[in-house]
Design a protein around this motif. Structure first.
Motif, short mmCIF file in Angstrom:
data_model
loop_
_atom_site.label_atom_id
_atom_site.label_comp_id
_atom_site.label_asym_id
_atom_site.label_seq_id
_atom_site.Cartn_x
_atom_site.Cartn_y
_atom_site.Cartn_z
N VAL A 15 0.84 -1.21 0.00
CA VAL A 15 0.00 0.00 0.00
C VAL A 15 0.87 1.26 0.00
N SER A 49 -10.11 2.39 -0.75
CA SER A 49 -11.22 1.69 -0.13
C SER A 49 -11.62 0.46 -0.93
N LEU A 52 -8.83 -2.24 -0.52
CA LEU A 52 -8.90 -2.88 0.79
C LEU A 52 -10.13 -3.76 0.93
N SER A 53 -11.25 -3.36 0.36
CA SER A 53 -12.46 -4.18 0.40
C SER A 53 -12.23 -5.51 -0.31
#
Length: 63
Positions: A15, A49, A52-53
């Motif tokens: 990340v 988001s 990560l989901s």
């Protein structure tokens, strides 16, 4: 526990590298007025988001 910490460390490393290379995406809001700069990374937040989901969904499927 140790294996999970290593996986989380690798995820944070990836990340961090993606964040460095993505930088400011089109759609992020930047206001500059005089000596003040306001930066709101809305598109970057949405992209992170979604990523990560997907990661947590995949991890949840294997548990």
């Amino acid at each position: 526990m140790g294996k999970m910490l290593m996986i989380m460390g690798i995820i944070l490393l990836v990340v961090g590298m993606v964040w460095h290379f993505i930088g400011r995406l089109p759609g992020d809001i930047v206001f500059k007025k005089g000596n003040t700069t306001f930066y709101f990374p809305i598109v970057t937040s949405i992209v992170i988001s979604v990523i990560l989901s997907v990661i947590f969904y995949v991890i949840g499927r294997f548990r």
